[in-house]
Write a protein that holds these residues in place. Sequence first.
Motif, PDB file in Angstrom:
ATOM      1  N   GLU A  45       0.825  -1.207   0.000  1.00  0.00           N
ATOM      2  CA  GLU A  45       0.000   0.000   0.000  1.00  0.00           C
ATOM      3  C   GLU A  45       0.863   1.263   0.000  1.00  0.00           C
ATOM      4  O   GLU A  45       0.545   2.234  -0.687  1.00  0.00           O
ATOM      5  N   GLU A  49       0.945   4.074  -2.967  1.00  0.00           N
ATOM      6  CA  GLU A  49       0.779   5.505  -2.718  1.00  0.00           C
ATOM      7  C   GLU A  49       1.930   6.316  -3.317  1.00  0.00           C
ATOM      8  O   GLU A  49       1.718   7.367  -3.897  1.00  0.00           O
ATOM      9  N   LYS A  52       1.447   6.434  -7.033  1.00  0.00           N
ATOM     10  CA  LYS A  52       0.328   7.326  -7.372  1.00  0.00           C
ATOM     11  C   LYS A  52       0.755   8.790  -7.295  1.00  0.00           C
ATOM     12  O   LYS A  52       0.359   9.603  -8.141  1.00  0.00           O
ATOM     13  N   ARG A  53       1.555   9.128  -6.275  1.00  0.00           N
ATOM     14  CA  ARG A  53       2.024  10.515  -6.151  1.00  0.00           C
ATOM     15  C   ARG A  53       2.927  10.892  -7.326  1.00  0.00           C
ATOM     16  O   ARG A  53       2.817  11.980  -7.885  1.00  0.00           O
TER      17      ARG A  53
END
Length: 74
Positions: A45, A49, A52-53
Amino acid sequence: MTREEAIQKLLEIDDEFKSWYEEHQELKWKVHKLDKHYPPDPEIEAEEERLKRRKLYLKDLMETRIREFMSKHQ
């Protein structure tokens, strides 16, 4: 000039834009792959993240370049 035409032209003439675009596509695929992981894992996870950033950062860079290009070529 449409947005899609601007993107195609930038992919042809702008090496930096092309590298952002390619990295964005790769990250999109990696995020999708991580999203399917079950059961959830904190490390996965966190990696998702981070990806995704980075993907969002690249999208912002590309959007700015697209807007600049379109304003110069209208």
